[in-house]
Design a protein around this motif. Sequence first.
Motif, PDB file in Angstrom:
ATOM      1  N   LEU A  37      -8.006   3.625  -3.240  1.00 42.29           N
ATOM      2  CA  LEU A  37      -7.190   3.147  -2.121  1.00 42.29           C
ATOM      3  C   LEU A  37      -5.756   2.870  -2.558  1.00 42.29           C
ATOM      4  O   LEU A  37      -4.803   3.248  -1.870  1.00 42.29           O
ATOM      5  CB  LEU A  37      -7.811   1.882  -1.525  1.00 42.29           C
ATOM      6  CG  LEU A  37      -7.108   1.299  -0.313  1.00 42.29           C
ATOM      7  CD1 LEU A  37      -7.157   2.272   0.851  1.00 42.29           C
ATOM      8  CD2 LEU A  37      -7.758  -0.019   0.074  1.00 42.29           C
ATOM      9  N   CYS A  38      -5.576   2.258  -3.719  1.00 35.68           N
ATOM     10  CA  CYS A  38      -4.230   1.975  -4.231  1.00 35.68           C
ATOM     11  C   CYS A  38      -3.473   3.264  -4.526  1.00 35.68           C
ATOM     12  O   CYS A  38      -2.279   3.370  -4.241  1.00 35.68           O
ATOM     13  CB  CYS A  38      -4.302   1.116  -5.479  1.00 35.68           C
ATOM     14  SG  CYS A  38      -4.697  -0.603  -5.123  1.00 35.68           S
ATOM     15  N   LEU A  44       1.329   7.696  -0.348  1.00 38.00           N
ATOM     16  CA  LEU A  44       1.857   7.736   1.016  1.00 38.00           C
ATOM     17  C   LEU A  44       3.173   6.966   1.136  1.00 38.00           C
ATOM     18  O   LEU A  44       4.077   7.397   1.838  1.00 38.00           O
ATOM     19  CB  LEU A  44       0.827   7.188   1.995  1.00 38.00           C
ATOM     20  CG  LEU A  44      -0.399   8.072   2.210  1.00 38.00           C
ATOM     21  CD1 LEU A  44      -1.400   7.369   3.108  1.00 38.00           C
ATOM     22  CD2 LEU A  44      -0.001   9.419   2.777  1.00 38.00           C
ATOM     23  N   THR A  45       3.272   5.837   0.449  1.00 42.54           N
ATOM     24  CA  THR A  45       4.521   5.072   0.464  1.00 42.54           C
ATOM     25  C   THR A  45       5.655   5.912  -0.105  1.00 42.54           C
ATOM     26  O   THR A  45       6.745   5.972   0.460  1.00 42.54           O
ATOM     27  CB  THR A  45       4.377   3.766  -0.347  1.00 42.54           C
ATOM     28  OG1 THR A  45       3.382   2.966   0.269  1.00 42.54           O
ATOM     29  CG2 THR A  45       5.682   2.994  -0.394  1.00 42.54           C
ATOM     30  N   HIS A  48       6.516   8.815   2.448  1.00 41.84           N
ATOM     31  CA  HIS A  48       7.147   8.404   3.700  1.00 41.84           C
ATOM     32  C   HIS A  48       8.449   7.639   3.512  1.00 41.84           C
ATOM     33  O   HIS A  48       9.362   7.739   4.331  1.00 41.84           O
ATOM     34  CB  HIS A  48       6.185   7.549   4.531  1.00 41.84           C
ATOM     35  CG  HIS A  48       5.042   8.331   5.076  1.00 41.84           C
ATOM     36  ND1 HIS A  48       5.122   9.025   6.249  1.00 41.84           N
ATOM     37  CD2 HIS A  48       3.805   8.552   4.586  1.00 41.84           C
ATOM     38  CE1 HIS A  48       3.972   9.639   6.465  1.00 41.84           C
ATOM     39  NE2 HIS A  48       3.158   9.369   5.463  1.00 41.84           N
ATOM     40  N   ARG A  49       8.546   6.859   2.431  1.00 37.26           N
ATOM     41  CA  ARG A  49       9.707   5.998   2.263  1.00 37.26           C
ATOM     42  C   ARG A  49      10.555   6.357   1.060  1.00 37.26           C
ATOM     43  O   ARG A  49      11.614   5.783   0.861  1.00 37.26           O
ATOM     44  CB  ARG A  49       9.251   4.550   2.165  1.00 37.26           C
ATOM     45  CG  ARG A  49       8.550   4.128   3.458  1.00 37.26           C
ATOM     46  CD  ARG A  49       8.477   2.634   3.576  1.00 37.26           C
ATOM     47  NE  ARG A  49       8.033   2.300   4.904  1.00 37.26           N
ATOM     48  CZ  ARG A  49       6.794   1.916   5.194  1.00 37.26           C
ATOM     49  NH1 ARG A  49       5.903   1.811   4.243  1.00 37.26           N
ATOM     50  NH2 ARG A  49       6.463   1.622   6.428  1.00 37.26           N
ATOM     51  N   GLY A  50      10.075   7.286   0.231  1.00 33.89           N
ATOM     52  CA  GLY A  50      10.832   7.710  -0.924  1.00 33.89           C
ATOM     53  C   GLY A  50      10.980   6.654  -1.992  1.00 33.89           C
ATOM     54  O   GLY A  50      11.902   6.693  -2.792  1.00 33.89           O
ATOM     55  N   ARG A  51      10.076   5.690  -2.010  1.00 34.91           N
ATOM     56  CA  ARG A  51      10.121   4.652  -3.032  1.00 34.91           C
ATOM     57  C   ARG A  51       8.710   4.276  -3.427  1.00 34.91           C
ATOM     58  O   ARG A  51       7.759   4.573  -2.713  1.00 34.91           O
ATOM     59  CB  ARG A  51      10.873   3.414  -2.538  1.00 34.91           C
ATOM     60  CG  ARG A  51      10.285   2.786  -1.302  1.00 34.91           C
ATOM     61  CD  ARG A  51      11.251   1.714  -0.768  1.00 34.91           C
ATOM     62  NE  ARG A  51      10.824   1.249   0.521  1.00 34.91           N
ATOM     63  CZ  ARG A  51      10.165   0.110   0.719  1.00 34.91           C
ATOM     64  NH1 ARG A  51       9.866  -0.667  -0.289  1.00 34.91           N
ATOM     65  NH2 ARG A  51       9.823  -0.252   1.925  1.00 34.91           N
ATOM     66  N   PRO A  58       9.293  -4.832  -2.740  1.00 34.81           N
ATOM     67  CA  PRO A  58       7.901  -4.752  -2.295  1.00 34.81           C
ATOM     68  C   PRO A  58       7.736  -3.879  -1.052  1.00 34.81           C
ATOM     69  O   PRO A  58       8.673  -3.681  -0.285  1.00 34.81           O
ATOM     70  CB  PRO A  58       7.533  -6.208  -2.002  1.00 34.81           C
ATOM     71  CG  PRO A  58       8.821  -6.868  -1.703  1.00 34.81           C
ATOM     72  CD  PRO A  58       9.860  -6.162  -2.516  1.00 34.81           C
ATOM     73  N   GLU A  59       6.559  -3.373  -0.887  1.00 33.17           N
ATOM     74  CA  GLU A  59       6.231  -2.523   0.260  1.00 33.17           C
ATOM     75  C   GLU A  59       6.219  -3.345   1.535  1.00 33.17           C
ATOM     76  O   GLU A  59       5.788  -4.423   1.632  1.00 33.17           O
ATOM     77  CB  GLU A  59       4.858  -1.881   0.034  1.00 33.17           C
ATOM     78  CG  GLU A  59       4.335  -1.104   1.197  1.00 33.17           C
ATOM     79  CD  GLU A  59       5.246  -0.014   1.731  1.00 33.17           C
ATOM     80  OE1 GLU A  59       6.131   0.456   1.011  1.00 33.17           O
ATOM     81  OE2 GLU A  59       5.091   0.348   2.889  1.00 33.17           O
TER      82      GLU A  59
END
Length: 59
Positions: A37-38, A44-45, A48-51, A58-59
């Motif tokens: 899951l991690c 995906l982070t 979608h967010r490029g980071r 933090p997310e």
Amino acid sequence: MAIDMSACYRAAVRQALPAATIVVDHFHVVQLANTALCEVRRRLTFQHRGRRGRKTDPE
């Protein structure tokens, strides 16, 4: 008998003890699920967010 979740161990037990019931403990099943899951969350982070999401960001 409880074993490691590795495919190598499972194959060895199946070959040596074909009638044995394979059992894994709940802790390692949950640990494997959390790890998967991690990894998906991190991937995906980043997509979608490029980071990556760090302590300072933090997310």
